[in-house]
Design a protein around this motif. Structure first.
Motif, PDB file in Angstrom:
ATOM      1  N   UNK A 107       0.777  -1.044   0.009  1.00  0.00           N
ATOM      2  CA  UNK A 107      -0.012   0.116   0.073  1.00  0.00           C
ATOM      3  C   UNK A 107       0.725   1.344   0.059  1.00  0.00           C
ATOM      4  N   UNK A 108       2.102   1.008   0.043  1.00  0.00           N
ATOM      5  CA  UNK A 108       2.968   2.237   0.062  1.00  0.00           C
ATOM      6  C   UNK A 108       4.147   2.105  -0.961  1.00  0.00           C
ATOM      7  N   UNK A 109       4.838   3.117  -1.445  1.00  0.00           N
ATOM      8  CA  UNK A 109       5.820   2.848  -2.372  1.00  0.00           C
ATOM      9  C   UNK A 109       5.440   2.817  -3.677  1.00  0.00           C
ATOM     10  N   UNK A 110       6.317   2.407  -4.669  1.00  0.00           N
ATOM     11  CA  UNK A 110       6.125   2.630  -6.036  1.00  0.00           C
ATOM     12  C   UNK A 110       5.707   1.217  -6.521  1.00  0.00           C
ATOM     13  N   UNK A 111       4.648   1.044  -7.401  1.00  0.00           N
ATOM     14  CA  UNK A 111       4.148  -0.212  -8.081  1.00  0.00           C
ATOM     15  C   UNK A 111       4.498  -0.123  -9.550  1.00  0.00           C
ATOM     16  N   UNK A 112       4.947  -0.944 -10.055  1.00  0.00           N
ATOM     17  CA  UNK A 112       5.097  -1.011 -11.695  1.00  0.00           C
ATOM     18  C   UNK A 112       4.335  -1.946 -12.025  1.00  0.00           C
ATOM     19  N   UNK A 113       3.451  -1.709 -13.192  1.00  0.00           N
ATOM     20  CA  UNK A 113       2.599  -2.912 -13.694  1.00  0.00           C
ATOM     21  C   UNK A 113       2.981  -2.962 -15.093  1.00  0.00           C
ATOM     22  N   UNK A 114       3.358  -4.147 -15.503  1.00  0.00           N
ATOM     23  CA  UNK A 114       3.483  -4.563 -16.995  1.00  0.00           C
ATOM     24  C   UNK A 114       2.335  -5.291 -17.253  1.00  0.00           C
ATOM     25  N   UNK A 115       1.789  -5.111 -18.671  1.00  0.00           N
ATOM     26  CA  UNK A 115       0.690  -5.910 -19.228  1.00  0.00           C
ATOM     27  C   UNK A 115      -0.488  -5.629 -18.442  1.00  0.00           C
ATOM     28  N   UNK A 116      -0.758  -4.187 -18.039  1.00  0.00           N
ATOM     29  CA  UNK A 116      -1.883  -3.954 -17.038  1.00  0.00           C
ATOM     30  C   UNK A 116      -2.848  -2.940 -17.893  1.00  0.00           C
ATOM     31  N   UNK A 117      -2.569  -2.810 -19.100  1.00  0.00           N
ATOM     32  CA  UNK A 117      -3.292  -1.606 -19.789  1.00  0.00           C
ATOM     33  C   UNK A 117      -5.009  -1.946 -19.909  1.00  0.00           C
ATOM     34  N   UNK A 118      -5.460  -3.052 -20.227  1.00  0.00           N
ATOM     35  CA  UNK A 118      -6.549  -3.737 -20.158  1.00  0.00           C
ATOM     36  C   UNK A 118      -7.386  -3.819 -19.083  1.00  0.00           C
ATOM     37  N   UNK A 119      -6.696  -3.866 -18.067  1.00  0.00           N
ATOM     38  CA  UNK A 119      -7.218  -4.064 -16.672  1.00  0.00           C
ATOM     39  C   UNK A 119      -7.032  -2.867 -15.744  1.00  0.00           C
ATOM     40  N   UNK A 120      -6.648  -1.778 -16.399  1.00  0.00           N
ATOM     41  CA  UNK A 120      -6.340  -0.828 -15.514  1.00  0.00           C
ATOM     42  C   UNK A 120      -7.444  -0.148 -14.461  1.00  0.00           C
ATOM     43  N   UNK A 121      -8.814  -0.416 -15.047  1.00  0.00           N
ATOM     44  CA  UNK A 121      -9.815   0.086 -14.051  1.00  0.00           C
ATOM     45  C   UNK A 121     -10.051  -0.843 -12.700  1.00  0.00           C
ATOM     46  N   UNK A 122      -9.817  -1.987 -13.204  1.00  0.00           N
ATOM     47  CA  UNK A 122     -10.068  -3.134 -12.101  1.00  0.00           C
ATOM     48  C   UNK A 122      -8.796  -2.997 -11.067  1.00  0.00           C
ATOM     49  N   UNK A 123      -7.419  -2.781 -11.571  1.00  0.00           N
ATOM     50  CA  UNK A 123      -6.344  -2.735 -10.914  1.00  0.00           C
ATOM     51  C   UNK A 123      -6.481  -1.306  -9.920  1.00  0.00           C
ATOM     52  N   UNK A 124      -6.951  -0.006 -10.484  1.00  0.00           N
ATOM     53  CA  UNK A 124      -7.176   0.972  -9.701  1.00  0.00           C
ATOM     54  C   UNK A 124      -8.146   0.846  -8.460  1.00  0.00           C
ATOM     55  N   UNK A 125      -9.501   0.430  -8.924  1.00  0.00           N
ATOM     56  CA  UNK A 125     -10.679   0.190  -7.893  1.00  0.00           C
ATOM     57  C   UNK A 125     -10.068  -0.814  -6.963  1.00  0.00           C
ATOM     58  N   UNK A 126      -9.579  -1.910  -7.165  1.00  0.00           N
ATOM     59  CA  UNK A 126      -8.821  -2.743  -6.247  1.00  0.00           C
ATOM     60  C   UNK A 126      -7.960  -2.243  -5.193  1.00  0.00           C
ATOM     61  N   UNK A 127      -6.763  -1.333  -5.976  1.00  0.00           N
ATOM     62  CA  UNK A 127      -5.961  -0.696  -4.826  1.00  0.00           C
ATOM     63  C   UNK A 127      -6.643   0.410  -4.082  1.00  0.00           C
ATOM     64  N   UNK A 128      -7.593   0.922  -4.560  1.00  0.00           N
ATOM     65  CA  UNK A 128      -8.498   1.881  -3.723  1.00  0.00           C
ATOM     66  C   UNK A 128      -9.249   1.170  -2.406  1.00  0.00           C
ATOM     67  N   UNK A 129      -9.973  -0.049  -2.923  1.00  0.00           N
ATOM     68  CA  UNK A 129     -10.679  -0.692  -2.064  1.00  0.00           C
ATOM     69  C   UNK A 129      -9.673  -1.635  -0.912  1.00  0.00           C
TER      70      UNK A 129
END
Ligand SMILES: C[S@@+](CC[C@H](N)C(=O)[O-])C[C@H]1O[C@@H](n2cnc3c(N)ncnc32)[C@H](O)[C@@H]1O
Length: 249
Positions: free
Chosen positions: A165-187
């Motif tokens: 939950x802190x620091x830098x996250x680098x996501x490869x191959x995440x373009x098509x799931x960006x909405x879900x990724x962001x939603x989950x990180x917030x959740x």
């Protein structure tokens, strides 16, 4: 670097970097110069492919077609490496970025070992760090982040977002799931205002960076018709470019 002076075949598993030909290492260049055959992947830059063509090497596209299964393609790549090495040729198996980062380079190395085919792995400049650096984003900063999580967008987001939950996250191959990724990180508790950069075609002349936050970036990305390879950076380091006067949009 070992040079293949014998008549026996040899395979170099080579990282080609992120597309910019000047990010090809000297060691990679030397292996390419020595090669008879080059088997290359989709993310190997066009300029590099053109250069190999001009050099008169036998050039074989080994990337996956969209409808093809990974294992089928892999079996064919293995077959070609074995065939040409068996003919006493020097083969360069050229892969995007670093051959051991989110690719099948490690599987190919195991295959070559098991088949008794002599080989060497040549590291490449990975998109993990080269793409953010090229976009003006340091992955660490003494005041902003001293930890980096690198994941692919294909993972179960909950598995890793909980852990980080802190620091830098680098996501490869995440373009098509960006909405879900962001939603989950917030959740999972990450601040919705955390900065996010989406970098397309990193290190190439066509490089674009889209900046937003966990709550806004998915919508911004949707509005742009992004096609090229895409890397996502989440964290306070994203804002650093402004200190250098970099204008992202
Ligand atoms: C299968 S992974 C291979 C990674 C590669 N081995 C490396 O070390 O960079 C492919 C992913 O890497 C990222 N990538 C590779 N090159 C990139 C570039 N020039 N710009 C943005 N992302 C890139 C994208 O997320 C892409 O979907």
């Amino acid at each position: 670097m070992e040079e293949n002076t014998s008549k026996k075949g040899f395979v170099y598993l080579v990282g080609a970097g992120t597309g910019d030909p000047e990010l090809l290492t000297l060691k990679a260049l030397k292996a390419i110069e020595e090669a008879d055959v080059v088997l290359y992947d989709k993310l190997v830059g066009n300029e590099i492919v053109n250069f190999i063509e001009i050099k008169g090497k036998k050039l074989i596209y080994a990337g996956k077609d969209s409808c093809e299964r990974g294992e089928v393609r892999q079996a064919e790549i293995n077959r070609l490496m074995k065939k040409y090495a068996g003919e006493g040729k020097t083969v360069v198996r050229l892969k995007g970025g670093d051959p051991y980062v989110f690719g099948r380079g490690c599987i190919e190395a195991e295959y070559l070992k098991n088949e008794g085919i002599p080989f060497e792995v040549i590291p490449g400049v990975s998109s993990i760090n080269a793409v953010p650096t090229s976009a003006g984003i340091p992955l660490t900063h003494p005041d902003l982040s001293s930890i980096i999580l690198v994941v692919t967008g294909r993972e179960d987001v909950k598995r890793w977002s909980k852990a980080f939950l802190e620091g830098t996250i680098v996501i490869l191959m995440g373009r098509d799931r960006i909405e879900e990724i962001c939603r989950n990180l917030i959740a999972e508790g990450r601040d919705p205002d955390t900065s996010v950069a989406v970098i397309v075609d990193g290190t190439l002349n066509s490089q674009q960076t889209i900046i937003g936050t966990l709550s806004t970036i998915a919508e911004k990305v949707k509005k742009r018709n992004i096609k090229g390879p895409t890397l996502i950076v989440v964290g306070d380091v994203v804002g650093f470019g402004k200190n250098l006067g970099i204008d992202f949009e």
